[in-house]
Design an enzyme around this catalytic site. Structure first.
Site, PDB file in Angstrom:
ATOM      1  CE  LYS A 269     -10.701  -8.938  -3.354  1.00 43.85           C
ATOM      2  NZ  LYS A 269     -10.057  -7.868  -2.594  1.00 43.85           N
TER       3      LYS A 269
ATOM      4  CD  GLU B 105     -13.820  -2.221  -3.675  1.00 43.75           C
ATOM      5  OE1 GLU B 105     -13.097  -1.783  -2.760  1.00 43.75           O
ATOM      6  OE2 GLU B 105     -14.198  -3.405  -3.744  1.00 43.75           O
TER       7      GLU B 105
END
Length: 333
Positions: free
Chosen positions: A187, A194
């Protein structure tokens, strides 16, 4: 299944609601009594100890709090209250090395620890959550009904050829990555990527926005409707993505983004990703530059940086904070 949830903020409350929509029983606790009262359908708890008392063994407790001291304190407290075979789930954005340490500490007490990297933000209630899970395989499998309920499911996305024998959970939107720490590690990298993707969009739209500058030759100036560009790119272009969808939403609300200062926070994962790259001697120029650009954004802002803030607001409900000059915010990890 029955599960306790500690932390009923934006994501914690929506995780609870999605679980209840799928027939699971939730016992909820938050330090803010109003958040507990506002979670209709859940059994309210007045304290962490009260939450534990309401759960049937073997218990599962999902912690959804900001990374850092509050999560550390809560998991330590759970370690003193839970019994053997109970499970602690950390669904926040914890540093993966902290997961490894906590898992070892709880293991000595017979308590399992799962780290669940959870992506979906404020849209998760409707869309579902993409989850990357670290921890013992047996406990992951036992809690599969919880993860399956939270995941987005196959939906309309076509299956990738050649994956017929692969873990079917992956196509549902969740996966068991490996041992403790691995879920949050993946993550963390997801959030680092991102950063880079968001920065690329922001720079591109900033270049288009600036094309009408009087510093350019008159016949080379273009007054480009960037909101329309975002919308047309959503339809059949190579860069179509959910981030572009959110960009289009933001620009449809305001073509100038005057409501944003462009001071872009970083919540920790970008830094940790860059540190992991350094530890592994892996070049990561895009992610590193995107992180440094967020640092620079706090020293004066461009349209592109306002767009970064707008995208963060659209996908996660992140509201710009008042930041002292040159000081990064770490407490929201």
């Amino acid at each position: 299944m029955q599960i306790g949830i500690i932390g009923l903020g934006r994501m914690g409350a929506n995780i609870a609601r999605r679980l209840m929509q799928n027939g699971h029983q939730v016992v909820g606790y938050d330090a803010n009594a109003a958040a507990v009262k506002g979670l209709e359908g859940a059994a309210p708890a007045s304290s962490v100890a009260d939450l534990i008392k309401q759960l049937k063994a073997p218990r599962a407790v999902w912690v959804m709090l900001p990374a850092g001291h509050i999560t550390e304190q809560t998991i330590h407290q759970l370690g003193t209250l839970l019994d053997k075979a109970d499970v602690v789930i950390d669904g926040g954005n914890t540093y993966f090395k902290d997961d490894i340490r906590r898992a070892h500490a709880l293991h000595h007490k017979g308590i399992a620890y799962l780290d669940v990297g959870t992506s979906g933000g404020v849209w998760g209630l409707e869309r579902g959550y993409c989850m990357m899970i670290g921890g013992d395989k047996g406990h992951v499998n036992r809690l599969d009904p919880i993860f399956k309920a939270l995941a987005p499911g196959v939906g309309t996305i076509e299956k990738t050829p050649g994956r017929e024998r692969a873990d079917p959970r992956v196509t549902e939107g969740y996966m068991h990555v490996g041992p403790a720490g691995s879920g949050h590690f993946v993550k963390m990298i997801h959030n680092g990527i991102e950063y880079g993707m968001m920065q690329a969009f922001a720079e591109g739209f900033d270049i288009m926005k600036g094309r009408n500058s009087d510093k350019l030759a008159e016949d080379e100036r273009f007054d480009i409707n960037v909101a329309d560009v975002a919308e047309v790119w959503r339809r059949g272009s190579v860069v179509a993505s959910w981030l572009l969808d959110l960009t289009s939403i933001a620009l449809s609300k305001s073509g100038t983004l005057d409501q944003f200062s462009g001071e872009v926070d970083d919540s920790g994962e970008g830094r940790w990703t860059v540190q992991a790259a350094v530890d592994e001697a892996v070049p990561a120029p895009v992610i590193t530059a995107a992180l440094y650009t967020r640092f620079r954004s706090r020293m004066g802002n461009t349209f592109g940086e306002k767009l970064l803030s707008a995208m963060r607001y659209e996908f996660g409900g992140h509201i710009e904070s008042a930041l002292p000059s040159r000081k990064a915010r770490d407490e929201d990890r």
